[in-house]
Design an enzyme around this catalytic site. Structure first.
Site: not given
Length: 569
Positions: A171, A227
């Site tokens: 992330w 991501e």
């Protein structure tokens, strides 16, 4: 941390590159879900699958600090014996060179906070004493590889066949994937740098650790955690090319596969390529994750089976890892997620189920000010958490209030009259294990290993997989390789990190101290430009502080969650 986050079979047969070298005993690997088994000659060299299933666990690089979770915890708890793969999270991509790199530069806040961020200290700088070492021997100042990398090497020695995989991105560190994948030249440069750094083990020398071949033979594969390509659903500030990311992502996987196989042909080893797969249908389509062509290059992918809901919506409790759709879910259809809905998106696209793993949660998402034990009730905000508000390890939730399990939905939660936590418990893991078997999936995956210190939750999955007929997973067969550290290379203290700017590279520091040596050392006056390793004590404004991790430039006493803790004496 990751957030959101009848079949047609596509046969993909990959010949082991070592067969090209004439090495006997290595068979071709099939990823079509067939029931063929390895021959007896292959048994000793095959990865440590759990009865033909993968059991993948993410080891968080930063877990060695506040959570005090190390590779030795994996060994001592027995959890390592319930894993086939350890994904080491994470490696970053440098914002200037667009290559894999190592440095000692802390993650900062804001869209540019990941620029140049890396933690070579945790990876291979930190010295372990005998008591904290898997091998029971202390690290010395002279050895080129210490830290979690050296402990991972020892963990592999204690668990033959266990595969170690470096995960790239996540992330927080997915900002530069899009630019790195944009051209043939940049793709080749990125892949070459990642293989050189992690597969060949050519680590930059930082604070006296590292050197050519220092981590050779440690990592057996690369995991891509981008991501997210093609969409702004990732972290603010991530590079995104909505028109070209999906195709560039496919080409990037193709380049990884080509270079990994080419290098494997020179070493007699095979190297896996895997990916973390999103749950949100919009994200899946934007990045082309459900394109069967992707899986011509991937050995397997692990589907996000958690973070389906969370406190980024602070006023509404709900399931973060439900197996099936909840008919009482009040959200609009495009915001309703479930594990089954996500898995179906991949299977319906023609992805071989044997190449898919189901993600499971060793953590919970929680709210405070909840007005009901029932899901989808009102709340006032995130509940206090260990790593961040609204996020807590599984272990820390076991005594919170009352536990509820809906076996129809495959969802569990806890409620104490105020705080409402959604998580996976042993019963939902058993239900999801049954689902893995029913759908013919290749196994499961855990985020993250530090969330369950005794490994009891992980054992629920692996025990159930051991009790059924052999599974369909087929990882690339890997010839037996040495797990002993290579001979010490010539090292140059203070050498620059490839891919890092001069400002990213800390000056050479004194030899690394063990935790005990750091605790015994006398406090010194804090200096702005000095490097302080874990456990060092300093004096600043008449107060003694101890650092919890590697730091440089962080002023003691100015950050509540910073590296410095006030201590006595």
């Amino acid at each position: 941390m990751k957030r959101v986050r009848p079949r047609r079979s596509r046969r993909v047969v990959v010949l082991a590159v070592v067969a090209l070298l004439g090495i006997s005993g290595i068979a071709a690997c099939s990823f079509d879900g067939s029931t063929e088994e390895y021959s007896p000659d292959d048994a000793a060299t095959a990865p440590a699958l759990i009865n033909g299933y993968r059991s993948v666990g993410y080891f968080p690089q930063w877990g060695v600090y506040g959570r005090q979770y190390s590779m030795k915890d994996l060994q001592d708890s027995g959890a390592a014996g319930n894993l086939s793969h350890i994904n080491y999270a994470f490696g970053n991509i440098h914002h200037e060179t667009l290559t894999c790199f190592q440095a000692n530069k802390a993650q900062e806040s804001g869209p540019d906070g990941s620029d140049g961020a890396s933690d070579a200290w945790a990876d291979y700088g930190m010295a372990y004493d005998a008591a904290s070492s898997i091998a029971g021997t202390p690290d010395t100042a002279e050895q080129p590889l210490a830290g979690s990398f050296n402990q991972l090497r020892q963990l592999k020695a204690a668990n033959p066949g266990l595969r170690a995989v470096i995960s790239l991105g996540g992330w927080t560190w997915s900002k530069n994937f899009s630019r790195a994948a944009a051209t043939d030249e940049s793709r080749k440069a990125l892949v070459s740098s990642c293989i050189d750094l992690y597969i060949k083990g050519n680590l930059p020398v930082i604070e006296g650790r590292g050197g050519d071949g220092a981590a050779a033979g440690l990592f057996d594969g690369i995991d891509i955690d981008w991501e997210w390509p093609g969409t702004d659903k990732g972290l603010e500030g991530n590079g995104v090319d909505t028109e070209n990311d999906a195709e560039n992502f496919r080409l990037l996987l193709q380049e990884f596969r080509a270079q990994l196989d080419a290098y494997g042909a020179t070493t007699g080893s095979s190297y896996s390529l895997s990916a973390f797969l999103p749950a949100n249908p919009v994200v899946i389509e934007a990045g082309g994750w459900n394109d069967p062509a992707m899986f011509e290059y991937l050995d397997f992918g692990n589907i996000q089976g958690y973070d389906l809901w969370g406190t980024w919506e602070p006023g509404l409790t709900g399931h973060q890892a439900n197996l099936f759709d909840d008919p009482d879910d009040p959200r609009e259809d495009g915001e309703r997620f479930s594990v089954d809905r996500t898995v179906s998106a991949y299977l319906d696209a023609g992805i071989d189920p044997a190449q898919l793993g189901l993600g499971l949660a060793a953590f919970g998402r929680g709210w405070m000010g909840a007005d009901s034990a029932e899901p989808w009730g009102e709340a006032t905000g995130p509940a206090p958490g260990g790593e961040e508000p609204g996020l807590e390890d599984y272990d820390e939730l076991l005594e919170v209030g009352e536990e509820f399990t809906d076996t129809t939905l495959g969802a569990a939660w806890r409620f104490d009259g105020d705080k409402w936590w959604s998580y996976d418990n042993p019963e939902t893991v058993r239900l999801k294990s049954d689902y893995i078997l029913e759908k013919g999936l290749g196994g499961g995956m855990w985020w993250d290993l530090a969330g369950n210190r005794d490994g009891s939750l992980f054992a629920v999955l692996s025990d159930q997989l051991r009790e059924v007929p052999r599974g369909p997973a087929r990882d690339r067969v890997m010839p037996e390789t040495t797990v002993q550290p290579p001979s010490s290379p010539t090292i140059t203290p203070g050498a620059a990190t490839p891919g890092a700017t001069t400002s990213d590279v800390p000056p050479a520091a004194e030899p690394s101290l063990s935790a005990q040596e750091a605790a015994d050392a006398e406090p010194v006056v804090w200096e702005e430009g000095a490097v302080y390793t874990e456990g060092r004590r300093v004096i600043f404004e008449d107060t003694v502080y101890r650092t919890q991790w590697w730091t440089r430039g962080d002023v003691p006493g100015t950050e509540q969650w910073g590296p410095w803790l006030p201590v006595d004496g």
